[in-house]
Design an enzyme around this catalytic site. Structure first.
Site, PDB file in Angstrom:
ATOM      1  N   LYS A   1       0.761   0.666  15.132  1.00 44.68           N
ATOM      2  CA  LYS A   1       2.295   0.776  15.556  1.00 44.68           C
ATOM      3  C   LYS A   1       2.514  -0.391  16.537  1.00 44.68           C
ATOM      4  CE  LYS A   1       3.481   4.317  13.462  1.00 44.68           C
ATOM      5  NZ  LYS A   1       3.868   3.748  12.030  1.00 44.68           N
TER       6      LYS A   1
ATOM      7  N   PRO B   1      -4.526   1.079  18.459  1.00 47.20           N
ATOM      8  CA  PRO B   1      -4.262   0.481  17.357  1.00 47.20           C
ATOM      9  C   PRO B   1      -4.247   1.472  15.957  1.00 47.20           C
ATOM     10  CG  PRO B   1      -5.888  -0.770  18.133  1.00 47.20           C
ATOM     11  CD  PRO B   1      -5.656   0.251  19.217  1.00 47.20           C
TER      12      PRO B   1
ATOM     13  N   TYR C   1      -9.667   5.212   6.755  1.00 45.80           N
ATOM     14  CA  TYR C   1      -9.781   5.705   8.327  1.00 45.80           C
ATOM     15  C   TYR C   1     -10.924   6.616   8.305  1.00 45.80           C
ATOM     16  CZ  TYR C   1      -5.207   3.703   9.362  1.00 45.80           C
ATOM     17  OH  TYR C   1      -4.411   2.550   9.649  1.00 45.80           O
TER      18      TYR C   1
ATOM     19  N   TYR D   1       3.498   7.221   9.777  1.00 42.04           N
ATOM     20  CA  TYR D   1       2.612   6.007   9.570  1.00 42.04           C
ATOM     21  C   TYR D   1       3.473   4.931   8.782  1.00 42.04           C
ATOM     22  CZ  TYR D   1      -1.431   3.170   8.090  1.00 42.04           C
ATOM     23  OH  TYR D   1      -2.362   2.298   8.039  1.00 42.04           O
TER      24      TYR D   1
ATOM     25  N   HIS E   1       0.910  -1.135  -0.043  1.00 39.11           N
ATOM     26  CA  HIS E   1       0.004  -0.001  -0.115  1.00 39.11           C
ATOM     27  C   HIS E   1       0.944   1.284  -0.250  1.00 39.11           C
ATOM     28  CE1 HIS E   1      -3.985  -1.942   1.515  1.00 39.11           C
ATOM     29  NE2 HIS E   1      -3.499  -2.518   0.607  1.00 39.11           N
TER      30      HIS E   1
HETATM   31  P1  FAS Z   1       1.369 -10.747  22.424  1.00 39.34           P
HETATM   32  O1  FAS Z   1       0.587 -10.330  23.344  1.00 39.34           O
HETATM   33  O2  FAS Z   1       1.012 -10.836  20.908  1.00 39.34           O
HETATM   34  O3  FAS Z   1       2.183 -12.133  22.692  1.00 39.34           O
HETATM   35  C1  FAS Z   1       2.649 -12.403  23.961  1.00 39.34           C
HETATM   36  C2  FAS Z   1       2.592 -14.048  24.172  1.00 39.34           C
HETATM   37  O4  FAS Z   1       2.991 -14.313  25.554  1.00 39.34           O
HETATM   38  C3  FAS Z   1       1.116 -14.551  23.766  1.00 39.34           C
HETATM   39  O5  FAS Z   1       1.206 -15.589  23.203  1.00 39.34           O
HETATM   40  C4  FAS Z   1       0.590 -15.014  25.366  1.00 39.34           C
HETATM   41  O6  FAS Z   1      -0.151 -15.998  25.449  1.00 39.34           O
HETATM   42  C5  FAS Z   1       1.992 -15.069  25.987  1.00 39.34           C
HETATM   43  N1  FAS Z   1       2.042 -15.154  27.652  1.00 39.34           N
HETATM   44  C6  FAS Z   1       1.319 -14.181  28.199  1.00 39.34           C
HETATM   45  N2  FAS Z   1       1.749 -14.370  29.334  1.00 39.34           N
HETATM   46  C7  FAS Z   1       2.364 -15.502  29.616  1.00 39.34           C
HETATM   47  C8  FAS Z   1       3.207 -16.076  30.852  1.00 39.34           C
HETATM   48  N3  FAS Z   1       2.939 -15.669  31.981  1.00 39.34           N
HETATM   49  N4  FAS Z   1       4.012 -17.183  30.258  1.00 39.34           N
HETATM   50  C9  FAS Z   1       4.216 -17.447  29.083  1.00 39.34           C
HETATM   51  N5  FAS Z   1       3.640 -16.860  27.911  1.00 39.34           N
HETATM   52  C10 FAS Z   1       2.756 -16.089  28.371  1.00 39.34           C
HETATM   53  N6  FAS Z   1      -1.715  -3.840  16.810  1.00 39.34           N
HETATM   54  C11 FAS Z   1      -1.824  -3.193  15.491  1.00 39.34           C
HETATM   55  O7  FAS Z   1      -0.809  -2.681  14.909  1.00 39.34           O
HETATM   56  N7  FAS Z   1      -3.140  -3.362  15.067  1.00 39.34           N
HETATM   57  C12 FAS Z   1      -4.123  -3.753  15.393  1.00 39.34           C
HETATM   58  O8  FAS Z   1      -5.199  -3.985  15.022  1.00 39.34           O
HETATM   59  C13 FAS Z   1      -3.986  -4.450  16.856  1.00 39.34           C
HETATM   60  N8  FAS Z   1      -5.232  -5.199  17.470  1.00 39.34           N
HETATM   61  C14 FAS Z   1      -4.762  -5.786  18.684  1.00 39.34           C
HETATM   62  C15 FAS Z   1      -5.975  -6.234  19.435  1.00 39.34           C
HETATM   63  C16 FAS Z   1      -5.807  -6.969  20.651  1.00 39.34           C
HETATM   64  C17 FAS Z   1      -6.911  -7.290  21.422  1.00 39.34           C
HETATM   65  C18 FAS Z   1      -4.513  -6.848  21.157  1.00 39.34           C
HETATM   66  C19 FAS Z   1      -4.335  -7.314  22.590  1.00 39.34           C
HETATM   67  C20 FAS Z   1      -3.279  -6.063  20.470  1.00 39.34           C
HETATM   68  C21 FAS Z   1      -3.727  -5.691  19.225  1.00 39.34           C
HETATM   69  N9  FAS Z   1      -2.738  -5.050  18.615  1.00 39.34           N
HETATM   70  C22 FAS Z   1      -2.874  -4.445  17.243  1.00 39.34           C
HETATM   71  C23 FAS Z   1      -1.299  -4.949  19.249  1.00 39.34           C
HETATM   72  C24 FAS Z   1      -0.669  -6.303  18.567  1.00 39.34           C
HETATM   73  O9  FAS Z   1      -0.440  -6.652  17.339  1.00 39.34           O
HETATM   74  C25 FAS Z   1       0.752  -6.392  19.578  1.00 39.34           C
HETATM   75  O10 FAS Z   1       1.366  -5.216  19.073  1.00 39.34           O
HETATM   76  C26 FAS Z   1       1.373  -7.479  19.312  1.00 39.34           C
HETATM   77  O11 FAS Z   1       0.682  -8.787  19.232  1.00 39.34           O
HETATM   78  C27 FAS Z   1       2.702  -7.618  20.030  1.00 39.34           C
HETATM   79  O12 FAS Z   1       3.303  -8.798  19.968  1.00 39.34           O
HETATM   80  P2  FAS Z   1       4.039  -9.554  21.181  1.00 39.34           P
HETATM   81  O13 FAS Z   1       4.701  -8.110  21.960  1.00 39.34           O
HETATM   82  O14 FAS Z   1       4.452 -10.702  20.988  1.00 39.34           O
HETATM   83  O15 FAS Z   1       2.796  -9.689  22.498  1.00 39.34           O
HETATM   84  C1  PHB Z   2      -5.845  -4.172  10.810  1.00 47.52           C
HETATM   85  O1  PHB Z   2      -5.871  -4.419   9.714  1.00 47.52           O
HETATM   86  O2  PHB Z   2      -5.980  -4.779  11.709  1.00 47.52           O
HETATM   87  C2  PHB Z   2      -5.470  -2.621  11.291  1.00 47.52           C
HETATM   88  C3  PHB Z   2      -4.919  -1.936  10.279  1.00 47.52           C
HETATM   89  C4  PHB Z   2      -4.512  -0.605  10.679  1.00 47.52           C
HETATM   90  C5  PHB Z   2      -4.695  -0.166  11.876  1.00 47.52           C
HETATM   91  C6  PHB Z   2      -5.184  -1.174  12.842  1.00 47.52           C
HETATM   92  C7  PHB Z   2      -5.550  -2.219  12.406  1.00 47.52           C
HETATM   93  O3  PHB Z   2      -4.318   1.168  11.998  1.00 47.52           O
END
Ligand code: FAS
Ligand code: PHB
Length: 394
Positions: free
Chosen positions: A297, A293, A201, A385, A72
């Site tokens: 980032k 989100p 957006y 961005y 994109h």
């Molecule tokens: P993660 O949370 O992905 O991974 C952490 C891992 O540690 C998990 O698998 C968990 O099970 C494990 N863990 C936890 N406690 C533990 C323990 N005690 N022992 C062992 N393992 C354990 N970012 C975007 O850019 N766009 C989005 O749209 C977006 N949507 C999101 C929606 C939700 C609901 C959440 C929570 C986050 C979202 N994010 C989004 C942010 C997301 O993408 C994070 O930045 C990304 O998952 C970060 O990855 P990790 O740091 O690996 O953390």
């Molecule tokens: C997504 O595709 O999940 C997404 C894309 C852009 C954003 C947040 C989420 O800013």
């Protein structure tokens, strides 16, 4: 059992760190609380910055991203039926982002780790970290009811916002900064063609909406909803009806609806822990910080943390130097706070904040009109961005 680096968490941070260390000949064991299937079932991020894409290539897992990811070079901003494109490519001298779901990034990393026969304990219970303020840190946990102890040189806390690593640090040793937003994002995934070839957006009087995608046949949509909403309240039909009300006419005409593959509500917060290093334990990714989100980032900041941490650990083992380890926290936080600021700013610009009164809506309108008539204004959106260079302002 012993390893050089014990990684807690098999999300994108933990898996990417494990892969980069493996490529450098450094042994790492991952301990994950959930099953691999559960990790893959979580639908999260969708946009990869060039820095992240380059890191996945460096880790040797970029092939499918290049084959299936959607490049994109812009996105649309829509408000009060005015739709304008932010031309990322023109405004940043050619930078772009790749639309490729976090689920697929995680799958690629899991497959590479499995193919290399690297040790990952899934479904680990009662994970605890010990003595990380000494030269002999260790991790204890249980798998299938059998107690395990993993001795190591370093612990990488990649266990997300609700993990055990940050929670194990004495409160007096950390400063936490937090802002919780008064709404959530209701997300829906569907096997329907995207409504537009790039993201839209939307700042609608009814609330924020985002039209994103995972492929040419799979779409991801979000609606701003009150924090009190429960996902059970939202039927697919109710979701599509509300989304239509927030779109403009061209998008409404193109919208293809279908059954949800996944539907969930994510709370939004800005959160940063300082510092990110505690003796021989490091926090990386969501374990150390969370962004709303809006600015896409979260995953990308996690990737840059992992870049700094893997480089520091490789320097320690290969060059027997500790400059990277000693500056890890400072280098990560400089980039984290820039991502936090942009994510907060974009969230403030694009969401409804009724509690801040009509004046906030007027501020938003004035800022959007300024931005869309200002090359400089659009450039600030675009360069944040696509992601600032790792050495920006160094
Ligand atoms: P993660 O949370 O992905 O991974 C952490 C891992 O540690 C998990 O698998 C968990 O099970 C494990 N863990 C936890 N406690 C533990 C323990 N005690 N022992 C062992 N393992 C354990 N970012 C975007 O850019 N766009 C989005 O749209 C977006 N949507 C999101 C929606 C939700 C609901 C959440 C929570 C986050 C979202 N994010 C989004 C942010 C997301 O993408 C994070 O930045 C990304 O998952 C970060 O990855 P990790 O740091 O690996 O953390
Ligand atoms: C997504 O595709 O999940 C997404 C894309 C852009 C954003 C947040 C989420 O800013």
């Amino acid at each position: 059992m012993r390893t050089q680096v014990a990684i807690i968490g098999a999300g994108p941070s933990g898996l990417l760190l494990g892969q980069l260390l493996f490529k450098a000949g450094i042994d790492a064991v991952i301990v994950e609380r959930q099953s691999a299937q559960h990790v893959l079932s979580r639908i999260r991020a969708g946009i990869l910055e060039q820095v992240t894409a380059d890191l996945l290539d460096e880790a040797g897992v970029g092939r499918r991203m290049h084959e299936e990811g959607l490049v994109h070079t812009g996105f649309d901003l829509l408000w009060h039926d005015q739709r304008n494109r932010i031309d990322l490519g023109r405004l940043t001298g050619g930078s772009k982002v790749i639309c490729y779901g976090q689920t697929e990034v995680t799958r690629d990393l899991m497959q590479a780790r499995g193919a290399a026969g690297l040790k990952t304990f899934y479904s680990a219970a009662n994970v605890a970290v010990h003595d990380f303020d000494t030269a002999q840190p260790r991790v204890s946990f249980e798998v299938d009811g059998v107690a395990q102890t993993l001795e190591c040189d370093f612990i990488a806390g990649c266990d997300g916002f609700h993990g055990v690593c940050r929670a194990s640090v004495p409160r007096a040793a950390v400063r936490e900064f937090e802002r919780v937003y008064p709404f959530g994002w209701l997300g829906l995934l569907s096997d329907t063609p995207p409504v537009h070839h790039e993201l839209i957006y939307i700042n609608s009087r009814r609330g924020f909406a985002l039209c994103s995608q995972r492929s040419l046949t799979r779409s991801r949509y979000y609606l701003q909803v009150p924090l009190s909403d429960k996902v059970e309240q939202w039927s697919d039909e109710a979701f599509w009806d509300e989304l239509r009300l927030r779109l403009d006419e061209p998008a409404r005409e193109r919208l293809v609806t279908g059954p949800s593959l996944e539907k969930s509500i994510a709370p939004l917060r800005s959160f940063v822990t300082e510092p990110l290093r505690f003796g021989r334990m490091f926090l990386a990714g969501d374990a150390g910080h969370i962004v709303p989100p809006t600015g896409a980032k979260g995953l990308n900041l996690a990737a840059s943390d992992v870049k700094y941490l893997s480089s520091a650990l490789i320097e320690y083992y290969v060059e027997h130097a500790s400059a990277g380890i000693d500056t890890y926290s400072e280098r990560c936080l400089r980039r984290i706070w820039r991502g936090e600021r942009f994510s907060w700013w974009f969230t403030q610009l694009m969401h409804q904040f009724p509690e801040q009164g009509e004046i906030h809506a007027r501020f938003q309108q004035a800022e959007l009109e300024y931005l869309l008539h200002s090359e400089a204004g659009q450039r600030t959106i675009a360069e944040n961005y696509v992601g600032l260079p790792l050495d920006f302002g160094a």
